[in-house]
Scaffold this motif. Structure first.
Motif, short mmCIF file in Angstrom:
data_model
loop_
_atom_site.label_atom_id
_atom_site.label_comp_id
_atom_site.label_asym_id
_atom_site.label_seq_id
_atom_site.Cartn_x
_atom_site.Cartn_y
_atom_site.Cartn_z
N ARG A 158 8.51 5.50 3.13
CA ARG A 158 8.42 4.31 2.28
C ARG A 158 9.12 3.13 2.94
O ARG A 158 8.72 1.98 2.79
N GLU A 159 10.20 3.44 3.70
CA GLU A 159 10.97 2.38 4.34
C GLU A 159 10.29 1.87 5.60
O GLU A 159 10.06 0.67 5.76
N TYR A 160 9.96 2.79 6.54
CA TYR A 160 9.35 2.29 7.77
C TYR A 160 7.87 1.97 7.59
O TYR A 160 7.25 1.35 8.45
N VAL B 106 0.83 -1.20 0.00
CA VAL B 106 0.00 0.00 0.00
C VAL B 106 0.87 1.25 0.00
O VAL B 106 0.68 2.17 -0.81
N ILE B 107 1.84 1.32 0.92
CA ILE B 107 2.72 2.49 0.99
C ILE B 107 3.53 2.65 -0.29
O ILE B 107 3.70 3.75 -0.81
N LEU B 108 4.04 1.53 -0.82
CA LEU B 108 4.85 1.58 -2.03
C LEU B 108 4.03 2.10 -3.21
O LEU B 108 4.52 2.93 -4.00
N LEU B 109 2.80 1.63 -3.35
CA LEU B 109 1.95 2.08 -4.46
C LEU B 109 1.61 3.56 -4.33
O LEU B 109 1.69 4.32 -5.31
N GLU B 110 1.26 3.98 -3.13
CA GLU B 110 0.91 5.38 -2.90
C GLU B 110 2.11 6.29 -3.17
O GLU B 110 1.98 7.33 -3.84
N PHE B 111 3.27 5.90 -2.65
CA PHE B 111 4.48 6.71 -2.85
C PHE B 111 4.86 6.76 -4.33
O PHE B 111 5.23 7.82 -4.85
#
Length: 261
Positions: A187-189, A67-72
């Motif tokens: 994106r990392e944490y 989710v975070i990766l796609l949003e970023f």
């Protein structure tokens, strides 16, 4: 509609430009995919040692990361102009932007579109599909909307952070590196549920920079870890983060005095 048509023209021009160097475009896209794949391996080996993290299984942790990766990646693809705004200021290109008969935010957005981020998006989609299929999610209308709202809200939050970074360039000419903690750092944490970092961090990520509104809380609803019916709406509430970001941008534009040629 005028802005939409113009944006399509910008997009078409940049796509044509990238297609002039097809090998470079392909290699950059593959490179973006492989960089994110290294993070996936880190999660895999971590979960081989610790089978659950704060009640989240391996597949559910993959959802957090996806989710975070796609949003970023979406924000970096379409709001990349703000992330590289320091060069616009230092090269006096913003002077030309101000005299054109279009909104300056639109011009900065359309000036830089990073289509090579498709590699990251592809991996995020694959991980999300795998994680959601192994998490036994019972799909309802609200759960489908939750996923859509998460993508919209997350893209807005990261775009807002890029806008803050660009706004600071009005005062420093060069962007401040600490902003990377809030963008690349997130994106990392964000590869794990934000709750594992403690109560204070969760509060910061709820009321200051709303990462948890686009990851932790809606995922809790999606995975039946919390049945509060207003959780799916939190990603839309996260879009309000754009208001102070825009306010800082307007302050920066009023502060701008030109850097000369």
């Amino acid at each position: 509609m005028g802005y939409l048509r113009l944006y399509k023209k910008y997009l078409k021009i940049q796509l044509q430009s990238m297609m002039q160097y097809k090998s470079s475009l392909l290699l950059n896209t593959i490179g973006q995919f492989l960089v994110s794949f290294n993070v996936f391996l880190g999660i895999y080996f971590m979960m081989q040692r610790f089978h659950r993290i704060d009640g989240f299984s391996y597949e559910e942790v993959l959802l957090c990361f996806a989710v975070i990766l796609l949003e970023f990646s979406l924000a970096e693809c379409f709001a990349r102009g703000f992330d590289t705004f320091s060069s616009v200021i230092s090269n006096s290109e913003f002077d030309r932007i101000l005299v054109r008969p279009r909104n300056e935010i639109f011009q900065v957005l359309a000036n830089k579109i990073e289509l090579t981020r498709v590699g990251r998006m592809l991996q995020a989609v694959v991980l999300f599909i795998y994680g959601i299929s192994r998490s036994n999610v019972i799909w309802t209308k609200w759960r489908v909307l939750t996923v859509i709202f998460m993508i919209i809200g997350g893209t807005a939050v990261f775009s807002g952070l890029f806008l803050i970074y660009a706004s600071l360039c009005f005062f420093t000419i060069e962007g401040l590196e600490f902003m990377n903690v809030l963008t690349d750092g997130a994106r990392e944490y964000g590869r794990y549920p934000i709750s594992i970092y403690g109560k204070r961090v969760l509060q910061f990520c709820t009321f200051v920079v709303p990462y948890s509104l686009i990851q932790y809380y809606p995922l809790c609803f999606l995975l039946d870890k919390n049945s509060k019916t207003w959780y799916p709406l939190l990603p839309l509430a996260a879009c309000l983060f754009l208001l102070p970001c825009y306010g800082l941008w307007r302050l920066g534009v009023r502060h701008y005095k030109s850097v000369g040629s």
